[in-house]
Design a protein around this motif. Structure first.
Motif, mmCIF file in Angstrom:
data_model
loop_
_atom_site.group_PDB
_atom_site.id
_atom_site.type_symbol
_atom_site.label_atom_id
_atom_site.label_comp_id
_atom_site.label_asym_id
_atom_site.label_seq_id
_atom_site.Cartn_x
_atom_site.Cartn_y
_atom_site.Cartn_z
ATOM 1 N N LEU A 75 0.917 -1.224 0.040
ATOM 2 C CA LEU A 75 0.215 0.057 0.158
ATOM 3 C C LEU A 75 0.937 1.375 0.021
ATOM 4 O O LEU A 75 0.577 2.418 -0.529
ATOM 5 C CB LEU A 75 -1.044 0.073 1.374
ATOM 6 N N PHE A 76 2.107 1.235 0.697
ATOM 7 C CA PHE A 76 3.058 2.289 0.573
ATOM 8 C C PHE A 76 3.491 2.305 -0.825
ATOM 9 O O PHE A 76 3.485 3.804 -1.485
ATOM 10 C CB PHE A 76 4.226 2.058 1.540
ATOM 11 N N TYR A 77 3.864 1.419 -1.354
ATOM 12 C CA TYR A 77 4.379 1.527 -2.986
ATOM 13 C C TYR A 77 3.305 2.200 -3.816
ATOM 14 O O TYR A 77 3.619 3.197 -4.489
ATOM 15 C CB TYR A 77 4.872 0.215 -3.273
ATOM 16 N N THR A 78 2.089 1.639 -3.749
ATOM 17 C CA THR A 78 1.285 2.061 -4.697
ATOM 18 C C THR A 78 0.632 3.489 -4.388
ATOM 19 O O THR A 78 0.459 4.326 -5.329
ATOM 20 C CB THR A 78 -0.103 1.219 -4.705
ATOM 21 N N ASN A 79 0.431 3.785 -3.094
ATOM 22 C CA ASN A 79 0.251 5.216 -2.659
ATOM 23 C C ASN A 79 1.171 6.148 -3.471
ATOM 24 O O ASN A 79 1.090 7.294 -3.697
ATOM 25 C CB ASN A 79 0.007 5.401 -1.291
ATOM 26 N N SER A 80 2.642 5.709 -2.961
ATOM 27 C CA SER A 80 3.696 6.404 -3.784
ATOM 28 C C SER A 80 3.626 6.970 -5.146
ATOM 29 O O SER A 80 3.834 7.919 -5.620
ATOM 30 C CB SER A 80 4.828 6.146 -3.187
ATOM 31 N N PHE A 81 3.285 5.770 -5.609
ATOM 32 C CA PHE A 81 3.034 5.970 -7.366
ATOM 33 C C PHE A 81 1.762 6.850 -7.733
ATOM 34 O O PHE A 81 1.990 7.949 -8.523
ATOM 35 C CB PHE A 81 2.614 4.569 -7.900
ATOM 36 N N GLU A 110 -8.391 13.040 1.638
ATOM 37 C CA GLU A 110 -8.404 12.069 0.772
ATOM 38 C C GLU A 110 -8.030 10.803 1.377
ATOM 39 O O GLU A 110 -8.737 9.645 1.202
ATOM 40 C CB GLU A 110 -7.394 12.193 -0.321
ATOM 41 N N THR A 111 -7.030 10.956 2.404
ATOM 42 C CA THR A 111 -6.688 9.475 2.985
ATOM 43 C C THR A 111 -7.893 9.131 4.224
ATOM 44 O O THR A 111 -8.013 7.740 4.118
ATOM 45 C CB THR A 111 -5.457 9.770 3.938
ATOM 46 N N LEU A 112 -8.520 10.058 4.473
ATOM 47 C CA LEU A 112 -9.847 9.647 5.638
ATOM 48 C C LEU A 112 -10.736 9.096 4.758
ATOM 49 O O LEU A 112 -11.404 7.897 5.264
ATOM 50 C CB LEU A 112 -10.347 10.894 6.275
ATOM 51 N N TYR A 113 -11.048 9.477 3.512
ATOM 52 C CA TYR A 113 -12.231 9.080 2.760
ATOM 53 C C TYR A 113 -11.884 7.548 2.260
ATOM 54 O O TYR A 113 -12.587 6.439 2.408
ATOM 55 C CB TYR A 113 -12.272 9.792 1.577
ATOM 56 N N THR A 114 -10.661 7.293 1.566
ATOM 57 C CA THR A 114 -9.951 6.113 1.552
ATOM 58 C C THR A 114 -10.034 5.125 2.554
ATOM 59 O O THR A 114 -10.337 3.665 2.550
ATOM 60 C CB THR A 114 -8.624 6.148 0.886
ATOM 61 N N ALA A 115 -9.610 5.591 3.678
ATOM 62 C CA ALA A 115 -9.513 4.750 4.787
ATOM 63 C C ALA A 115 -10.870 4.371 5.332
ATOM 64 O O ALA A 115 -11.306 3.040 5.598
ATOM 65 C CB ALA A 115 -8.756 5.385 5.931
ATOM 66 N N ILE A 160 -8.736 -3.033 12.407
ATOM 67 C CA ILE A 160 -9.131 -1.629 12.312
ATOM 68 C C ILE A 160 -7.849 -1.013 12.889
ATOM 69 O O ILE A 160 -7.444 0.012 12.265
ATOM 70 C CB ILE A 160 -10.219 -1.039 13.172
ATOM 71 N N GLY A 161 -7.274 -1.537 13.950
ATOM 72 C CA GLY A 161 -5.886 -0.971 14.645
ATOM 73 C C GLY A 161 -4.643 -0.902 13.514
ATOM 74 O O GLY A 161 -4.074 0.171 13.430
ATOM 75 N N LEU A 162 -4.321 -2.203 12.858
ATOM 76 C CA LEU A 162 -3.223 -2.328 11.840
ATOM 77 C C LEU A 162 -3.462 -1.286 10.715
ATOM 78 O O LEU A 162 -2.654 -0.393 10.527
ATOM 79 C CB LEU A 162 -3.420 -3.600 11.373
ATOM 80 N N PHE A 163 -4.776 -1.290 10.241
ATOM 81 C CA PHE A 163 -4.807 -0.446 8.939
ATOM 82 C C PHE A 163 -5.102 1.173 9.034
ATOM 83 O O PHE A 163 -4.752 2.037 8.166
ATOM 84 C CB PHE A 163 -5.984 -1.041 8.068
ATOM 85 N N ALA A 164 -5.349 1.217 10.403
ATOM 86 C CA ALA A 164 -5.525 2.795 10.589
ATOM 87 C C ALA A 164 -4.211 3.377 10.561
ATOM 88 O O ALA A 164 -3.939 4.399 10.474
ATOM 89 C CB ALA A 164 -6.288 2.851 12.108
ATOM 90 N N VAL A 165 -3.114 2.516 11.493
ATOM 91 C CA VAL A 165 -1.873 2.880 11.408
ATOM 92 C C VAL A 165 -1.277 2.864 10.156
ATOM 93 O O VAL A 165 -0.517 4.069 9.766
ATOM 94 C CB VAL A 165 -0.973 1.988 12.436
ATOM 95 N N ILE A 166 -1.640 2.042 9.122
ATOM 96 C CA ILE A 166 -1.059 2.069 7.632
ATOM 97 C C ILE A 166 -1.472 3.342 6.941
ATOM 98 O O ILE A 166 -0.495 3.758 6.404
ATOM 99 C CB ILE A 166 -1.337 0.680 7.090
ATOM 100 N N PHE A 167 -2.805 3.591 7.285
ATOM 101 C CA PHE A 167 -3.399 4.858 6.618
ATOM 102 C C PHE A 167 -2.628 6.005 7.140
ATOM 103 O O PHE A 167 -2.277 7.153 6.311
ATOM 104 C CB PHE A 167 -4.776 4.939 6.488
ATOM 105 N N LEU A 168 -2.303 6.024 8.491
ATOM 106 C CA LEU A 168 -1.710 7.167 8.953
ATOM 107 C C LEU A 168 -0.529 7.493 8.559
ATOM 108 O O LEU A 168 0.156 8.569 7.989
ATOM 109 C CB LEU A 168 -1.701 7.198 10.587
ATOM 110 N N LEU A 169 0.238 6.302 8.370
ATOM 111 C CA LEU A 169 1.777 6.420 7.818
ATOM 112 C C LEU A 169 1.894 6.562 6.273
ATOM 113 O O LEU A 169 2.585 7.170 6.052
ATOM 114 C CB LEU A 169 2.430 4.933 8.005
ATOM 115 N N ILE A 170 0.799 6.262 5.579
ATOM 116 C CA ILE A 170 0.809 6.473 4.345
ATOM 117 C C ILE A 170 0.489 8.053 4.098
ATOM 118 O O ILE A 170 1.020 8.867 3.304
ATOM 119 C CB ILE A 170 -0.401 5.754 3.619
#
Length: 678
Positions: A75-81, A110-115, A160-170
């Motif tokens: 998800l980091f890679y695709t978002n950076s793209f 945008e990140t909040l909508y996606t998350a 929820i916890g894992l992907f909330a952290v992932i979207f925050l880092l993204i």
């Protein structure tokens, strides 16, 4: 500034960029769904009640960890793209007077909508499909279907916890990318990086060396221990080599083609080669990822499918007969004749019980044996202290199994003879052809046997280490080996044991009853003349553990394979979209200077084909070199001795994946052609 101004801009952006944002959103939903399913399966209460459930739970927990790590990286890679693709859009915001902090607020929304969309739909789909997947898992494990749906609060919180952290880092990473770029660069957008890439010979050479090193390590593995030791190093070298060759080696190769005037100065070659050189720097990472993902899919699915299809064969290798009962003395006498006499006496306990209860048995066999962990060196064996578990001796670990000549002849129905100081020695199941063999201070002259001679069914094919099997003249030599073993391992020393094995024609429930009654009978012999220790194994009850491990690995292989395939498809899609927009203006210029559209279309087709199928070809080559390493690990670690089955599964997996790859190419190439021809 109007209330929810940034929120509205963010929503408008997502709609306008749906060609790239929608696939990313689908990927987020699918990744969350797959993580939820894997996590919910690992916490399912049914696993605690079924045989082999503990093994299955370990496999599923491992799968959850892998999916979690994959989610972070991918998800980091695709978002950076996506952020890099939108540089020109952010540059327009600068012209309109917005600052980087304002752009950051837009990206936050945008990140909040996606998350929110991803979490709601991902968890909903996870709950919806988790029961279906669990039923499929039970089918794979050949277990009874269980009705009911479980929704774990722990799994919900974990997801929820894992992907909330992932979207925050993204989000933080996206902001970092924006703040690192100057406004002028944002306005240039896709024009950045248009310079002709230079040939980086040191990096290309590094790619050749590391790739060759990884291949050599894979080919040099001669058993499961060396295979496991070199596996991760070989994988790392191949990954480095793949990235280096795609990044620098491909450009170096194309530059060489460019120097070949007879090849280069043809219309279709001229455009395709120059175009590939011009864009290879941007495509190299994507192509490398596609290649590595494809290799992972091929190896994962082919190996786990082989294990699952061949699990019954592996089970019979481990348990040649339905029952195996081992009995050993609580204390071993010093006198070898007395030792042998007492051991054979306790060996009749199980036999007498079966006869007294009129249980019909067949293919019965027995042997007196000792199994010892040791080190191998120069074709000989050394029983040494617990330091053998140190990393310096890890590759030299082996097992030593010794039996008497009398038992060997009875089990194999042969009539071999041994002189004093002679022995029959097998490495795995092949006669040793050297002249002498030693174990510490004990030394024998090896009696040579024809190479097609076999030791017979021993059930030791599942040892991860090489197994030396030695046939000694009499029981006294078994006791001498036991004394060496006792001096080294003390209270942890292996015992000389009497093994009794047999087959029975009984249904599964009767076999379970017989096992329980044997346990009860042998456990009650407290007043026996000789104190003894016993163990009972049977094929039927062990089948559940086998199916849990092999079926679990097969399920995990298919599950992770689908995850990697999804990632591969998305990378391919983004690569085609990115190349389409980058090549659109270039091909428009070629048309303006008088080049026919047919010639342009032919060059486009040639370029896309070359770039697109290069990762598949490289993945096929990687898989061929990895085959030997995978084979050694599966043979030594999982008892998969059916190499033909592994070959068939590997070839079929590649063919099926290649067909799927072509379908993806046809779909994504259509999008590419649509963009460049607009």
């Amino acid at each position: 500034m109007k209330r929810f101004f940034y929120a509205k801009i963010a929503l408008t952006n997502l709609k306008k960029n749906r060609q790239t944002c929608f696939p990313y959103l689908l990927t987020c939903i699918a990744t969350i769904m797959m993580f939820y399913i894997m996590s919910s399966l690992s916490t399912n209460s049914v696993l605690n009640k079924m045989r082999g459930g503990a093994t299955m739970k370990i496999v599923l927990i491992f799968g959850s960890v892998v999916v979690g790590i994959f989610a972070v990286l991918f998800l980091f890679y695709t978002n950076s793209f996506l952020v890099k693709r939108r540089k020109k859009e952010f540059g327009l915001y600068y012209i309109l007077g917005m600052e980087k902090r304002h752009i950051s607020r837009v990206m936050l929304w945008e990140t909040l909508y996606t998350a929110m969309i991803s979490l709601v739909l991902g968890i909903a789909c996870g709950i919806l499909f988790s029961k279906l997947v669990f039923l499929g898992l039970l089918k794979i494990l050949k277990m009874e279907v269980v009705i009911g749906v479980e929704i774990s609060a722990f799994t919900l919180a974990e997801t929820i916890g894992l992907f909330a952290v992932i979207f925050l880092l993204i989000f933080f990473n996206s902001v970092r990318l924006i703040y690192m770029v100057r406004p002028a660069e944002l306005l240039k957008g896709g024009q950045i990086g248009e310079k002709m890439p230079k040939t980086k010979w040191p990096l290309a050479l590094l790619g050749v060396v590391t790739l060759a090193g990884g291949y050599l390590l894979a080919l040099k593995a001669d058993n499961v221990m060396t295979g496991l030791n070199t596996f991760f190093v070989a994988v790392l070298l191949v990954i480095v080599g793949t990235f280096s060759l795609f990044t620098a080696g491909s450009i170096a190769f194309l530059k060489l083609l460019q120097k070949n005037k007879r090849y280069y100065y043809k219309t279709n070659h001229f455009i395709s080669v120059s175009g590939m050189i011009y864009r290879m720097k941007q495509n190299a990472v994507s192509l490398s990822l596609i290649c590595i993902m494809s290799t992972g899919v091929l190896l994962l699915i082919s190996s786990t499918t082989s294990l699952y299809v061949g699990q019954e064969h592996s089970l019979y290798l481990h348990y040649p007969k339905e029952f195996r009962i081992s009995l050993s003395l609580g204390t071993e006498p010093d006198d070898s004749a007395q030792f042998e006499k007492e051991l054979k006496e306790i060996g009749t306990y199980a036999e007498n019980y079966l006869k007294d209860n009129n249980i019909d048995i067949k293919n019965e066999g027995s042997q007196t044996v000792i199994d010892v962990a040791a080190l191998q060196k120069d074709g000989n064996v050394q029983i040494t202290s617990s330091r053998i578990y140190g990393s310096e001796d890890f590759e030299n670990l082996c097992m030593l199994q010794a039996v008497t000549l009398e038992d060997y002849n009875r089990e194999t129905k042969k009539n071999e003879t041994l002189k004093d100081g002679e022995a029959l020695v097998f490495l795995e199941d092949v006669p040793l052809q050297q002249d002498t063999f030693s174990v510490n201070n004990m030394k024998w002259k090896v009696k040579h046997l024809p190479e097609d001679t076999r030791m017979g069914d021993t059930g030791l094919e599942f040892y991860a280490n090489p197994v030396y099997r030695i046939v000694v003249k009499d029981f006294a030599q078994l006791q001498d080996l036991w004394k060496i073993n006792k001096e080294v391992y003390r209270e942890n020393a292996s015992r000389v044991k009497y093994e009794y094995s047999f087959d029975v024609d009984l249904p599964e429930e009767k076999i379970q009853e017989l096992t329980s009654s044997l346990h009860a009978y042998l456990g009650e012999q407290k007043d026996a003349p000789h104190a003894f220790v016993y163990g009972i194994e049977n094929r039927t009850e062990s089948r559940a553990e086998f199916y849990s491990l092999y079926g679990g690995l097969f399920f995990l292989g298919i599950f992770l394979g689908l995850l990697f395939v999804m990632a591969t498809v998305l990378i391919i899609y983004y690569k085609q979209i990115s190349e389409g927009y980058e090549d659109k203006e270039r091909f428009a210029i070629l048309k303006k200077i008088g080049m026919e559209w047919g010639e342009i279309n032919a060059s486009i087709h040639s370029q896309v084909l070359m770039v697109f199928f290069l990762p598949l070809a490289a993945a096929g080559i990687h898989s061929c070199f990895a085959f030997h390493l995978v084979k050694e690990i599966l043979m030594g670690g999982f008892g998969l001795w059916d190499v033909d089955l592994l070959v068939i599964c590997t070839v079929l997996t590649f063919l099926v994946f290649a067909v799927f790859y072509v379908i993806v190419y046809l779909i994504t190439a259509r999008e590419y052609y649509k963009i460049v021809s607009e």
